[in-house]
Write an enzyme that holds these catalytic residues in place. Structure first.
Site, PDB file in Angstrom:
ATOM      1  N   LYS A  43     -11.341  -7.458  -3.511  1.00 17.16           N
ATOM      2  CA  LYS A  43     -11.135  -6.526  -2.396  1.00 17.16           C
ATOM      3  C   LYS A  43     -10.722  -7.321  -1.157  1.00 17.16           C
ATOM      4  O   LYS A  43     -11.268  -8.395  -0.899  1.00 17.16           O
ATOM      5  CB  LYS A  43     -12.457  -5.787  -2.114  1.00 17.16           C
ATOM      6  CG  LYS A  43     -12.493  -4.983  -0.819  1.00 17.16           C
ATOM      7  CD  LYS A  43     -11.613  -3.759  -0.863  1.00 17.16           C
ATOM      8  CE  LYS A  43     -11.529  -3.067   0.507  1.00 17.16           C
ATOM      9  NZ  LYS A  43     -10.563  -1.951   0.506  1.00 17.16           N
ATOM     10  N   CYS A 128      -2.357  -4.252   6.588  1.00 17.75           N
ATOM     11  CA  CYS A 128      -3.531  -3.521   7.041  1.00 17.75           C
ATOM     12  C   CYS A 128      -3.423  -3.298   8.536  1.00 17.75           C
ATOM     13  O   CYS A 128      -2.858  -4.131   9.244  1.00 17.75           O
ATOM     14  CB  CYS A 128      -4.796  -4.327   6.771  1.00 17.75           C
ATOM     15  SG  CYS A 128      -5.474  -3.968   5.169  1.00 17.75           S
TER      16      CYS A 128
HETATM   17  N1  FMN Z   1      -4.508  -2.840  -0.786  1.00 18.02           N
HETATM   18  C1  FMN Z   1      -4.888  -4.032  -0.292  1.00 18.02           C
HETATM   19  O1  FMN Z   1      -4.074  -4.958  -0.223  1.00 18.02           O
HETATM   20  N2  FMN Z   1      -6.190  -4.243   0.109  1.00 18.02           N
HETATM   21  C2  FMN Z   1      -7.142  -3.278   0.028  1.00 18.02           C
HETATM   22  O2  FMN Z   1      -8.291  -3.534   0.383  1.00 18.02           O
HETATM   23  C3  FMN Z   1      -6.766  -2.019  -0.481  1.00 18.02           C
HETATM   24  N3  FMN Z   1      -7.680  -1.026  -0.621  1.00 18.02           N
HETATM   25  C4  FMN Z   1      -7.333   0.108  -1.302  1.00 18.02           C
HETATM   26  C5  FMN Z   1      -8.317   1.059  -1.581  1.00 18.02           C
HETATM   27  C6  FMN Z   1      -7.993   2.197  -2.308  1.00 18.02           C
HETATM   28  C7  FMN Z   1      -9.075   3.188  -2.627  1.00 18.02           C
HETATM   29  C8  FMN Z   1      -6.655   2.419  -2.755  1.00 18.02           C
HETATM   30  C9  FMN Z   1      -6.291   3.644  -3.555  1.00 18.02           C
HETATM   31  C10 FMN Z   1      -5.682   1.478  -2.462  1.00 18.02           C
HETATM   32  C11 FMN Z   1      -5.999   0.329  -1.739  1.00 18.02           C
HETATM   33  N4  FMN Z   1      -5.033  -0.651  -1.471  1.00 18.02           N
HETATM   34  C12 FMN Z   1      -5.412  -1.847  -0.901  1.00 18.02           C
HETATM   35  C13 FMN Z   1      -3.639  -0.457  -1.908  1.00 18.02           C
HETATM   36  C14 FMN Z   1      -3.481  -0.797  -3.379  1.00 18.02           C
HETATM   37  O3  FMN Z   1      -3.787  -2.163  -3.614  1.00 18.02           O
HETATM   38  C15 FMN Z   1      -2.046  -0.512  -3.869  1.00 18.02           C
HETATM   39  O4  FMN Z   1      -1.144  -1.353  -3.183  1.00 18.02           O
HETATM   40  C16 FMN Z   1      -1.614   0.938  -3.653  1.00 18.02           C
HETATM   41  O5  FMN Z   1      -2.664   1.840  -3.971  1.00 18.02           O
HETATM   42  C17 FMN Z   1      -0.399   1.290  -4.519  1.00 18.02           C
HETATM   43  O6  FMN Z   1      -0.695   1.162  -5.892  1.00 18.02           O
HETATM   44  P1  FMN Z   1      -0.965   2.468  -6.835  1.00 18.02           P
HETATM   45  O7  FMN Z   1       0.249   3.350  -6.724  1.00 18.02           O
HETATM   46  O8  FMN Z   1      -1.158   1.890  -8.202  1.00 18.02           O
HETATM   47  O9  FMN Z   1      -2.176   3.138  -6.310  1.00 18.02           O
END
Ligand code: FMN
Length: 310
Positions: A43, A128
């Site tokens: 995370k 972020c």
């Molecule tokens: N991306 C990060 O780089 N750091 C994070 O802490 C982070 N937290 C996330 C928490 C949640 C619940 C979700 C759904 C996404 C988060 N993301 C974070 C983004 C994901 O790593 C990813 O880039 C994004 O969800 C797109 O991928 P997906 O289409 O498979 O969901």
């Protein structure tokens, strides 16, 4: 058939979790480490523990998810201790995700990693929210260049950056030109598409509490944008910068498409959140099936080989 290498280390397959999903606690990280994923990332850690935003802060929709988690995490030391301990036990390839809540915090975190015994990969999350009222770092091109220049004045370990999606060819060009100036190990595209809005029609109400319902979009919705970013950066970045493709993966065909666009590794967020760590076995089997149907025996056979119509 799915075996691949990253930084010279052999992996069972190219699949990983996306940071933020199933990687907050030691228990979740251990589950990932014991899963069929080829590797995992922690995370995104900030210097200090963060409780994150008030709930509900994540919501599943028919086509993906919306979230405004607010970076809840156990603080940098928790995740550094975890990867250091696994390193002692012989873990070869690990990804430690970090971001600072200010420019100085970013530098401080990377200095701590540089000075530590950690030998794995660092994923520097540039997507972020940083300073309130300012865009996230990677949407501020001058700031990104200044920050990376300072980071690489002292940082000598493997480092990748996690980027938000871009939507304009001029932005692909400009960001790639900046990234090519630095000895990056990889670029990870994409983070969630920022500030979408999902609505519960019956209640005529938003579905998450923070920010009046605005949140990052993941899942099926974002695959075309994710593929475009992977493809655009593969076409523009130096060949020694690897690409991690993230966004919109729900099945093995999606993984294949990310690799076809040039991804070396592929991360899954929303679908992992929905299905749990068993998803890696399913995606591996589905990817193998697509490859077998096409007569491919390794992902190198089709990596980056997307054809165009000219
Ligand atoms: N991306 C990060 O780089 N750091 C994070 O802490 C982070 N937290 C996330 C928490 C949640 C619940 C979700 C759904 C996404 C988060 N993301 C974070 C983004 C994901 O790593 C990813 O880039 C994004 O969800 C797109 O991928 P997906 O289409 O498979 O969901």
């Amino acid at each position: 058939m799915l075996k691949t290498t990253f930084l010279g280390i052999e992996l069972e397959n190219c699949l990983m979790n996306a940071s933020g999903v199933h990687c907050m606690s030691v228990q979740e990280l251990n589950e990932l480490a014991g899963s069929a994923a080829g590797a995992f990332v922690t995370k995104t850690a900030t210097r200090d523990y963060r409780a994150g935003n008030p709930e509900p802060r994540y919501y599943d929709t028919k086509l993906g998810s919306i979230n405004s988690m607010g970076l809840p995490n156990n603080g940098f030391d928790y995740y550094l201790d975890y990867v250091l301990e696994r390193q002692k036990q012989g873990a070869k390839l690990q990804f430690l995700s970090v971001t600072g809540m200010s420019y100085e915090e970013n530098i401080g975190l990377l200095k701590k990693i540089q000075e530590s015994d950690y030998e794995g990969v660092t994923e520097f999350n540039l997507s972020c929210p940083n300073v309130p009222g300012k865009p996230q770092i990677a949407y501020d091109f001058d700031l990104t260049e200044k920050l990376l220049a300072e980071v690489f004045s002292f940082f000598t370990k493997p480092l990748g950056v996690k980027l938000p999606p871009y939507f304009d060819i001029a932005h692909f060009d400009a960001m790639a030109e900046i990234l090519n100036k630095f000895p990056l190990t990889y670029v990870n595209s994409v983070n969630s598409i920022g500030n979408g809005l999902c609505i519960d029609l019956d209640k005529e109400e938003v579905v998450i509490k923070p920010k009046g319902g605005f949140g990052g979009i993941g899942g099926e919705y974002i695959k075309p944008t994710a593929l475009a970013n992977v493809r655009a950066f593969r076409q523009r970045l130096n060949k020694d910068i690897k690409i991690i493709g993230t966004g919109g993966v729900t099945n093995g065909r999606d993984v294949f498409e990310h690799i076809l666009c040039g991804a070396d590794l592929v991360q899954v967020g929303t679908i992992l959140h929905q299905e749990g760590v068993g998803v890696f076995e399913r995606l591996s089997a589905e990817l193998e099936e697509v490859m077998r149907g096409k007569g491919y025996s390794s992902i190198e056979d089709f990596k980056g080989k997307l054809k165009t119509l000219d």
